[in-house]
Write a protein that holds these residues in place. Structure first.
Motif: not given
Length: 728
Positions: A639-668
């Motif tokens: 909550v704290a991290l997402a709130g700080l991010a929205v305070g900067i650039c507004g509600p950017v979609g799909f980054v929070a969804l895609a980032s762990p998926v991509i990182a998990g595919r790369l790291a195993g």
């Protein structure tokens, strides 16, 4: 006592426990009669209430043709041309949305399914915006035609994609509809942000309203489509009931599950597309009517569909009456009234005992949980071959064992991030070569170049880096918390709560840009969600579902705020609500950097327990981890991290969804990709912002729109590609 004696004594009790069929039919008939009576009362109220100051007596005289009422021009205008068409439209649209919700919930076996599931609402919105922007459509009939065409096209595309390699399974329908709906929404925003006139018309249409219904013209044109949709819905009830037993049993009874799903999707498309074309997109009504109908009718699908139609008709008619009277002399958006009704019902759904019987307490975890035979593979001491595939970092008496694949993935992502930063500093509307760019970064060269790069571009890049890292880490924590890779902070109501808070603070203070409003709104949203849901619930799922209700309410507040502001102000705020780094720099990035400096080490400390949290609670407890405590800690961090991010650039979609998926595919799959998710999120934000600045000459596309447009195809690739076909 003999066995025979026990059996004879048990028979009367059994006979008393099992309700007789005739009693069940009488009960359903009584419920249907009660619902029909309520609908008729609400319809009468709708005919009697309005701005024309025509009371019930005059309306009754007009309907019965008494005292020359039909010769009265004023009564003919108010009752005949305004109230009767509006009431009939509300009844038919509500019935259409209620029936669609019941069908979707049955075919997807999900009591939370909603009528926007097949991308119908998003397709209709894109059609209306395209008609306004490119063809200058201004009339209500033009909006109706383009909305209906866009809805039909979107639903057909969803059916086409979902039918590949899987026969249109419920999960594939949900994923395809969600992904394409997001992409269509992004394309809509691309058109809207570049045309103030288009946005001015669209911002009122998207709220949903029956105020534009002034005669029978619109309704007459779509009445045959609605009739076909209702007939298909009733005819498909019996085979759909067989489908509820499972695909194998349905095939054994002579049905074709894939064909049934396609027919249901066609019925839902016809009904929902007509409804959206007539009154605009109205959320929650299909969910509300479908669930209440299931509660009243039990497993009888024909009764469910009938009851859902009656409930939908009654709720929309009642909401329209309230919309006319709560803010006189103006009209409140009917979709906001429905959201205020539907959100508490959604909360009631997730808190009810019936939820467990519907299979909604456990999210699907088979895609993320390790196979049973290797359940403790990530927890036991590393074998020799595993240690040989790891990197050992030593510093005095301390040593750290890093998986080689995860470490190499982090290094690759860091290198990619550096490249993205260099490209972002170089790219732009001004023609500046690499040499001039590097000189400007170092503070030498032309003064204009130094000002442009150091003050504007680098500040913007730093803001994007911090926001992306915060969103990536928040998404990683949320997905691990929910054991579902579709989970994001948006489902907690965090993004919409933070957005609403920023807009409210702008309205109260008269200035925009307070970074603290985002975290404050996110905190309030999650406090409300956790309080109302009664805690984190089983596997955090209850919190996520209640978060949907919070998101709907906060989104309604956001839309109302935008409609109450001037066009110039609303256009600027709409760009920010789409997610934008325009004008953001060091001033807003610094507080977030400080927050990351505190929160990232905490996330790294809890990362080991996050690995354990991916298993069930009993396993985690046996390994010395307190699941509830870790879950709460992860939730607060996200909550704290997402709130700080929205305070900067507004509600950017799909980054929070895609980032762990991509990182998990790369790291195993061995560990939770905390560092990789942060780096991936930063890369995505910076790269998307760069694309938005250079894709159109002289026009800047907000970063949130870029990620939304590209995020839909990414979601389809991840979840519906070859590797995921067997899982969905």
């Amino acid at each position: 006592m003999t066995l025979a004696h026990v059996d004879t004594e048990a028979k009367p009790a059994a006979d008393q426990a099992v309700p007789r069929p005739s009693h069940g039919r009488r009960r359903l008939a009584a419920i249907a009669a009660g619902l029909l009576l309520a609908v008729l009362v609400l319809a009468a109220l709708s005919l009697s209430v309005g701005a024309g100051e025509v009371g019930p007596g005059a309306v009754l005289d007009y309907l019965l043709g008494r005292h020359g009422a039909r010769d009265n021009a004023r009564l003919s205008l108010v009752v005949g041309d305004l109230r009767i068409p509006r009431t009939l439209t509300a009844l038919l649209v509500g019935a259409a949305l209620g029936t669609s919700g019941s069908l979707l919930q049955a075919v997807t076996r999900n009591p939370l399914a909603e009528t926007g599931l097949l991308g119908v609402n998003a397709g209709a919105s894109l059609g209306v915006v395209a008609g306004i922007a490119f063809l200058g459509v201004q009339s209500g009939l033009g909006h109706l035609l383009w909305a209906f065409g866009g809805a039909i096209a979107a639903s057909a595309l969803v059916l086409l994609i979902a039918g590949r390699r899987g026969g249109g399974s419920p999960m594939r329908l949900v994923l395809a509809g969600s992904a394409l709906g997001a992409t269509f929404g992004g394309l809509t925003s691309v058109i809207v942000v570049n045309s103030a006139e288009t946005y001015d018309r669209f911002r009122f249409w998207v709220l949903g309203s029956l105020a534009g219904v002034e005669d029978f013209g619109k309704l007459t044109g779509l009445l045959p489509v609605l009739a076909v949709g209702f007939v298909i819905a009733l005819l498909v009830a019996r085979p759909l009931s067989a489908l509820a037993l499972g695909d194998d049993l349905a095939k054994g009874l002579g049905h074709r599950p894939s064909t049934i799903r396609v027919i249901v999707a066609v019925a839902v498309t016809l009904l929902t597309a007509s409804a959206v074309a007539l009154v605009g997109p109205i959320s929650f009504l299909g969910l509300l009517a479908g669930f209440l109908a299931r509660t009243l009718a039990g497993p009888r699908l024909t009764a469910q569909i009938t009851f859902a139609g009656l409930i939908g008709a009654g709720v929309l008619t009642g909401a329209d009456v309230l919309a006319r009277v709560v803010s006189r002399p103006f009209e409140a958006p009917v979709s906001v009234i429905v959201a205020l009704i539907g959100a508490p019902v959604l909360i009631g759904i997730v808190r009810s005992r019936r939820l467990g019987a519907m299979g909604m307490t456990d999210p699907a975890t088979q895609e993320t949980a390790p196979p049973p035979k290797r359940r403790f593979a990530a927890l036991r001491p590393a074998r020799r071959d595993e240690r040989e595939d790891s990197i050992v970092l030593r510093g005095g008496a301390l040593s750290v064992l890093l998986p080689r694949r995860a470490a190499l993935a982090a290094l690759a992502l860091a290198a990619l991030l550096v490249a993205a930063v260099v490209l972002s500093a170089y790219a732009g509307q001004s023609e500046m070569g690499l040499t001039r760019t590097f000189n400007a970064v170092l503070g030498s060269g032309d003064r204009f170049d130094v000002l442009l790069v150091q003050k504007f571009r680098l500040g913007r890049i730093v803001a994007g880096l911090t926001a992306g890292a915060a969103l990536g880490l928040a998404g990683c924590l949320t997905q691990t918390l929910a054991r579902n890779r579709l989970a994001t902070p948006e489902l907690l109501g965090v993004n919409d709560g933070a957005t609403a808070a920023v807009l409210i603070s702008t309205t109260l203070t008269g200035t925009f840009g307070a970074w603290w409003a985002g975290p404050l709104g996110a905190l309030v949203a999650v406090l409300v969600v956790t309080t109302v849901s009664g805690g984190l619930g089983q596997r955090g799922y209850r919190v996520l579902v209640v978060g949907l209700a919070m998101s709907a309410l906060a989104s309604a507040v956001t839309q109302v705020v935008l409609t109450r502001r001037s066009l110039n102000s609303a256009s600027s705020l709409y760009v920010w609500t789409s997610g934008s780094l325009n004008g953001r720099g060091y001033s807003v990035a610094t507080p977030v950097l400080i927050g990351l400096a505190v929160l990232v080490p905490l996330a790294l400390v809890v990362a080991r327990q996050l690995n354990v949290l991916r298993f069930d609670d009993s396993t985690a407890s046996s390994l010395g981890v307190a699941p509830a405590r870790v879950r709460l800690f992860c939730l607060l961090l996200a909550v704290a991290l997402a709130g700080l991010a929205v305070g900067i650039c507004g509600p950017v979609g799909f980054v929070a969804l895609a980032s762990p998926v991509i990182a998990g595919r790369l790291a195993g799959p061995v560990r939770v990709p905390v560092v990789g998710s942060m780096l991936t999120g930063a890369v995505l934000i910076v790269a998307a912002d760069t694309v938005g600045r250079i894709v159109f000459d002289g026009i800047e596309v907000p970063v949130g729109i870029v990620t939304t447009v590209l995020g839909g195809p990414f979601l389809l690739w991840v979840l519906l590609g070859r590797s995921g076909a067997a899982r969905v």
